[in-house]
Design an enzyme around this catalytic site. Structure first.
Site, mmCIF file in Angstrom:
data_model
loop_
_atom_site.group_PDB
_atom_site.id
_atom_site.type_symbol
_atom_site.label_atom_id
_atom_site.label_comp_id
_atom_site.label_asym_id
_atom_site.label_seq_id
_atom_site.Cartn_x
_atom_site.Cartn_y
_atom_site.Cartn_z
ATOM 1 N N ARG A 23 0.831 -1.267 0.151
ATOM 2 C CA ARG A 23 0.066 -0.175 0.116
ATOM 3 C C ARG A 23 0.860 1.213 0.121
ATOM 4 O O ARG A 23 2.040 1.205 0.763
ATOM 5 C CB ARG A 23 -0.789 0.001 1.294
ATOM 6 C CG ARG A 23 -2.117 -0.915 1.248
ATOM 7 C CD ARG A 23 -3.218 -0.673 0.229
ATOM 8 N NE ARG A 23 -4.285 -1.767 0.338
ATOM 9 C CZ ARG A 23 -4.119 -2.657 -0.497
ATOM 10 N NH1 ARG A 23 -3.316 -2.970 -1.366
ATOM 11 N NH2 ARG A 23 -5.329 -3.667 -0.448
ATOM 12 N N HIS A 52 -0.971 0.011 -9.749
ATOM 13 C CA HIS A 52 -1.635 -0.985 -8.856
ATOM 14 C C HIS A 52 -2.127 -2.370 -9.601
ATOM 15 O O HIS A 52 -3.405 -2.620 -9.613
ATOM 16 C CB HIS A 52 -2.819 -0.316 -8.051
ATOM 17 C CG HIS A 52 -3.089 -1.184 -6.598
ATOM 18 N ND1 HIS A 52 -3.586 -0.543 -5.566
ATOM 19 C CD2 HIS A 52 -3.109 -2.475 -6.366
ATOM 20 C CE1 HIS A 52 -3.943 -1.350 -4.532
ATOM 21 N NE2 HIS A 52 -3.501 -2.757 -5.090
HETATM 22 C C1 GLV Z 1 -5.163 -5.549 -3.722
HETATM 23 O O1 GLV Z 1 -4.557 -4.681 -3.487
HETATM 24 C C2 GLV Z 1 -5.548 -6.415 -2.654
HETATM 25 O O2 GLV Z 1 -5.646 -6.237 -1.513
HETATM 26 O O3 GLV Z 1 -6.038 -7.494 -3.215
#
Ligand code: GLV
Length: 312
Positions: free
Chosen positions: A227, A275
């Site tokens: 994160r 991401h």
């Molecule tokens: C993606 O970031 C997840 O938490 O699966």
């Protein structure tokens, strides 16, 4: 059996199709304020609003459609809203191999100088560089759950000296592991490359900061696939400015999408992705959830239940 789904609009067709294949007898619907009064036995959710939980009174379990539970854990009084129903996360579900690929790709791209060869190709320059000495590139993985242990093993598989650190003790073949607060600095001092796959919670927010970066060996490299809030951006930028950190591969950011004004976009030492290090796979996750539902229906315990106070 009744299943209510709350997810991003773009994901809805994928989850519904997978559910119709793997739980064909279930009555499934997407939650909206209009359907809120319908009561379900199970919920499959990504970042639902508090109103979602307030509307559901008969849930036997809530399945988080991803590995990270930081978003859902921000729901005020989640424990009260769950009314005893366990919150269950996806475990691996095809994500661990993707995370291992991402980490190894970033590591190898940097250490083998593939960026340099890309630039040479643009310049039509034929020039070979000396081989790397792997002992000069010890890699540390923070977080050794389903995902982190796979990442650490994959790195060890490429013969990099591999280290791991997590809250509780883990043993992984080919990886020297550390655990707990007391061993954190010893772990960091072993590493030149730092890979973050930690869950985000009060104890891990900002864990990559000026102090921790300084413990890394000079010429350090940071790979963050967890994160954005694990990193203090100003500290990483300063460490790259000083040259102590020579680069970073970043998949996650404090604000997503990353604002166009953020210095990472054009930073010569940063390679970034939006991401995508691991994308939740509808099929694998739904098969896993279907198996867990079958166990719950038989009164059996399931794995992957989130400890609400611990934060993962
Ligand atoms: C993606 O970031 C997840 O938490 O699966």
């Amino acid at each position: 059996m009744k299943i209510v789904l709350y997810c991003r609009d773009g994901d809805r067709p994928g989850w519904l199709a997978a559910l119709s294949r793997h739980l064909p007898d279930a009555e499934v619907w997407a939650w909206t304020p209009e359907t809120a009064a319908r009561q379900a036995d199970y919920a499959m959710v990504w970042a639902p609003p508090p109103a979602f939980f307030e509307s559901q009174q008969t849930l036997k379990a809530v399945f988080n459609l991803g590995a990270g539970v930081d978003k859902i854990l921000k729901t005020p009084d989640l424990a009260g809203l769950l009314k005893g129903a366990p919150l269950v996360r996806v475990q691996d579900g095809g994500m661990a191999v993707q995370m291992a690929e991402y980490a190894c790709h970033a590591l190898i791209r940097h250490t083998r100088g593939f960026d340099v060869y890309d630039r040479q190709q643009r310049d039509k320059l034929w020039k070979q560089h000396p081989p790397i000495v792997r002992q000069e590139w010890p890699v540390g993985v923070m977080g050794l759950g389903d995902i982190g242990s796979r990442v650490a093993s994959a790195i060890a598989g490429f013969d990099f000296p591999a280290f791991g650190w997590s809250r509780s003790a883990h043993s992984i073949a080919g990886v020297t592991t550390f655990h707990g607060e007391a061993q954190f600095e010893f772990f960091l001092r072993e590493c030149r490359v730092l890979v973050c796959v930690l869950p985000l919670n009060a104890g891990t927010a900002g864990i990559i900061n000026r102090r921790t970066l300084e413990f890394l060996k000079p010429g350090a490299f940071v790979i963050n696939m967890a994160r954005g809030a694990h990193i203090v951006d100003a500290d990483l930028l300063a460490a790259m400015e000083s040259g102590h950190v020579v680069g970073a591969a970043l998949d996650v950011f404090h604000d997503e999408p990353l604002p166009a004004s953020h210095p990472y976009w054009a930073h010569p030492r940063v390679s970034m992705t939006p991401h995508i290090a691991a994308i939740t796979l509808y099929e694998e996750s739904t098969v896993q959830i279907a198996k867990k539902i079958a166990r719950i229906e038989q009164g059996q315990p399931v794995e992957g239940v989130v400890h609400l106070a611990r934060g993962y």
